[in-house]
Structure formats: C-alpha cells, structure tokens
Write a protein that holds these residues in place. Structure first.
Motif, mmCIF file in Angstrom:
data_model
loop_
_atom_site.group_PDB
_atom_site.id
_atom_site.type_symbol
_atom_site.label_atom_id
_atom_site.label_comp_id
_atom_site.label_asym_id
_atom_site.label_seq_id
_atom_site.Cartn_x
_atom_site.Cartn_y
_atom_site.Cartn_z
ATOM 1 N N GLY A 65 0.833 -1.198 0.000
ATOM 2 C CA GLY A 65 0.000 0.000 0.000
ATOM 3 C C GLY A 65 0.866 1.244 0.000
ATOM 4 O O GLY A 65 1.617 1.476 0.943
ATOM 5 N N MET A 66 0.745 2.036 -1.077
ATOM 6 C CA MET A 66 1.592 3.227 -1.226
ATOM 7 C C MET A 66 0.772 4.504 -1.347
ATOM 8 O O MET A 66 1.153 5.434 -2.045
ATOM 9 C CB MET A 66 2.504 3.066 -2.447
ATOM 10 N N ALA A 67 -0.365 4.556 -0.658
ATOM 11 C CA ALA A 67 -1.115 5.811 -0.584
ATOM 12 C C ALA A 67 -0.389 6.720 0.413
ATOM 13 O O ALA A 67 0.615 6.329 1.008
ATOM 14 C CB ALA A 67 -2.548 5.551 -0.149
ATOM 15 N N THR A 68 -0.886 7.909 0.601
ATOM 16 C CA THR A 68 -0.236 8.876 1.488
ATOM 17 C C THR A 68 0.003 8.301 2.880
ATOM 18 O O THR A 68 1.080 8.453 3.451
ATOM 19 C CB THR A 68 -1.084 10.155 1.583
ATOM 20 N N ALA A 74 6.183 2.940 4.131
ATOM 21 C CA ALA A 74 5.997 1.890 3.129
ATOM 22 C C ALA A 74 7.106 1.850 2.080
ATOM 23 O O ALA A 74 7.416 0.790 1.550
ATOM 24 C CB ALA A 74 4.644 2.049 2.444
ATOM 25 N N ARG A 75 7.721 2.988 1.756
ATOM 26 C CA ARG A 75 8.761 3.006 0.722
ATOM 27 C C ARG A 75 9.935 2.083 1.073
ATOM 28 O O ARG A 75 10.324 1.259 0.265
ATOM 29 C CB ARG A 75 9.239 4.437 0.474
ATOM 30 N N PRO A 76 10.519 2.160 2.281
ATOM 31 C CA PRO A 76 11.601 1.226 2.619
ATOM 32 C C PRO A 76 11.145 -0.237 2.632
ATOM 33 O O PRO A 76 11.917 -1.133 2.308
ATOM 34 C CB PRO A 76 12.059 1.673 4.007
ATOM 35 N N VAL A 77 9.890 -0.465 3.000
ATOM 36 C CA VAL A 77 9.340 -1.832 2.973
ATOM 37 C C VAL A 77 9.290 -2.331 1.530
ATOM 38 O O VAL A 77 9.730 -3.448 1.229
ATOM 39 C CB VAL A 77 7.939 -1.876 3.632
ATOM 40 N N LEU A 78 8.766 -1.511 0.631
ATOM 41 C CA LEU A 78 8.704 -1.859 -0.788
ATOM 42 C C LEU A 78 10.100 -2.132 -1.331
ATOM 43 O O LEU A 78 10.333 -3.150 -1.999
ATOM 44 C CB LEU A 78 8.032 -0.736 -1.574
ATOM 45 N N ASN A 79 11.045 -1.243 -1.039
ATOM 46 C CA ASN A 79 12.414 -1.423 -1.525
ATOM 47 C C ASN A 79 13.030 -2.719 -1.014
ATOM 48 O O ASN A 79 13.689 -3.439 -1.769
ATOM 49 C CB ASN A 79 13.280 -0.230 -1.121
ATOM 50 N N CYS A 96 -5.790 2.344 7.330
ATOM 51 C CA CYS A 96 -4.698 3.297 7.595
ATOM 52 C C CYS A 96 -4.001 3.060 8.930
ATOM 53 O O CYS A 96 -2.794 3.246 9.044
ATOM 54 C CB CYS A 96 -5.206 4.719 7.520
ATOM 55 N N GLN A 97 -4.729 2.667 9.948
ATOM 56 C CA GLN A 97 -4.130 2.487 11.270
ATOM 57 C C GLN A 97 -3.148 1.316 11.310
ATOM 58 O O GLN A 97 -2.373 1.196 12.251
ATOM 59 C CB GLN A 97 -5.202 2.315 12.352
ATOM 60 N N PHE A 98 -3.145 0.473 10.271
ATOM 61 C CA PHE A 98 -2.261 -0.690 10.239
ATOM 62 C C PHE A 98 -1.096 -0.534 9.256
ATOM 63 O O PHE A 98 -0.359 -1.477 9.022
ATOM 64 C CB PHE A 98 -3.056 -1.948 9.872
ATOM 65 N N GLU A 99 -0.938 0.640 8.661
ATOM 66 C CA GLU A 99 0.133 0.860 7.684
ATOM 67 C C GLU A 99 1.505 0.772 8.347
ATOM 68 O O GLU A 99 1.624 1.026 9.533
ATOM 69 C CB GLU A 99 -0.028 2.242 7.032
ATOM 70 N N PRO A 100 2.496 0.430 7.562
ATOM 71 C CA PRO A 100 2.515 -0.053 6.194
ATOM 72 C C PRO A 100 1.909 -1.460 6.077
ATOM 73 O O PRO A 100 2.105 -2.300 6.941
ATOM 74 C CB PRO A 100 4.000 -0.089 5.825
ATOM 75 N N ILE A 101 1.168 -1.666 4.991
ATOM 76 C CA ILE A 101 0.469 -2.928 4.746
ATOM 77 C C ILE A 101 1.056 -3.601 3.520
ATOM 78 O O ILE A 101 1.317 -2.961 2.505
ATOM 79 C CB ILE A 101 -1.040 -2.697 4.538
ATOM 80 N N VAL A 102 1.224 -4.926 3.623
ATOM 81 C CA VAL A 102 1.678 -5.749 2.503
ATOM 82 C C VAL A 102 0.689 -6.893 2.352
ATOM 83 O O VAL A 102 0.387 -7.588 3.318
ATOM 84 C CB VAL A 102 3.095 -6.311 2.762
ATOM 85 N N GLU A 103 0.174 -7.072 1.141
ATOM 86 C CA GLU A 103 -0.737 -8.184 0.865
ATOM 87 C C GLU A 103 -0.036 -9.184 -0.050
ATOM 88 O O GLU A 103 0.648 -8.789 -0.990
ATOM 89 C CB GLU A 103 -2.015 -7.682 0.209
ATOM 90 N N VAL A 104 -0.223 -10.467 0.248
ATOM 91 C CA VAL A 104 0.368 -11.533 -0.554
ATOM 92 C C VAL A 104 -0.766 -12.355 -1.144
ATOM 93 O O VAL A 104 -1.606 -12.888 -0.410
ATOM 94 C CB VAL A 104 1.298 -12.431 0.291
ATOM 95 N N PHE A 105 -0.788 -12.435 -2.468
ATOM 96 C CA PHE A 105 -1.789 -13.209 -3.202
ATOM 97 C C PHE A 105 -1.102 -14.396 -3.846
ATOM 98 O O PHE A 105 -0.303 -14.235 -4.771
ATOM 99 C CB PHE A 105 -2.441 -12.353 -4.297
#
Length: 123
Positions: free
Chosen positions: A33-36, A43-48, A73-82
């Motif tokens: 999740g990369m919304a504001t 989230a950016r370091p998580v994504l990287n 939003c209260q749980f950010e950063p969020i990563v979903e695995v499908f």
C-alpha cells in the motif's frame, strides 16, 4: 526526497524492478500500500526491501508491485500476498526487517509469518 527531480530519478530506477509481469496466473503477487498514509508510515523502505530480497533470492514466481489505499490506515505499512489457490495474507505494521523475514519464511519457505498478519492484531 527533496525535489521533483529526485522523485523522477527514483521512479526511473524502480520502473524496471517493480511491476506486474504479463499475465502469469501461477505467480505470487506481493502488493504494498503506497497511498499517502502508507508512505507516511514507512511503506517506501518496505517496498524497496521486498524488491531487493525477491531479486536477491531469485524468486522469479514472485511479483512485487504497489497499490493505492488499502483502507486500513491504522495498520500501515500494509503488505498483501496473493498466492494462486490460497487465501490472501495481509501483513500489517511492516518495516524493512519484517519484510525480509516475510520473503525468507513466506515467499521462499512457504510458511506465512502469523505474528505479522492482520489477524495477530486481534489476539
């Protein structure tokens, strides 16, 4: 990040590393999740980290991408695995260290990391 030019440089660098490959229904999709709210929460370091670790481990069946608001939003950063044929796994309150563990244990080892999952927040 201090300028629009720096943002463009980051975008160009990441363009080849992040994205959805052509229709491959057997791939595992990892979505950050990369919304504001996600970006503000780290989230950016998580994504990287996810991109770097997936590439380092040569997990060619795994695609890492980004999305907008996931709605928690209260749980950010969020990563979903499908994963094909399995229930979606939602990881919450992620950081780069947790992301590396998810790659090792879940994406590489096949065992979701229960203590980082959304359900763990309610135990």
């Amino acid at each position: 990040m201090k300028s629009l030019e720096e943002l463009r440089e980051i975008k160009e660098k990441m363009q080849g590393q992040i994205g959805v490959r052509a229709d491959s229904s057997n791939d595992t999709r990892v979505v950050v999740g990369m919304a504001t709210c996600g970006i503000a929460s780290g989230a950016r370091p998580v994504l990287n980290t996810l991109v770097e670790e997936v590439n380092k481990e040569k997990l060619e069946h795994v695609t890492v991408s980004q999305t907008g608001c996931i709605g928690l939003c209260q749980f950010e950063p969020i990563v979903e695995v499908f994963e094909p044929g399995k229930e979606k796994v939602t990881y919450v309150k992620m950081n780069p260290e947790k992301a590396a563990i998810v790659v090792e244990q879940h994406l590489k080892g096949g065992k979701p990391v229960a203590e980082y999952m959304l359900d763990a927040e309610y135990r």
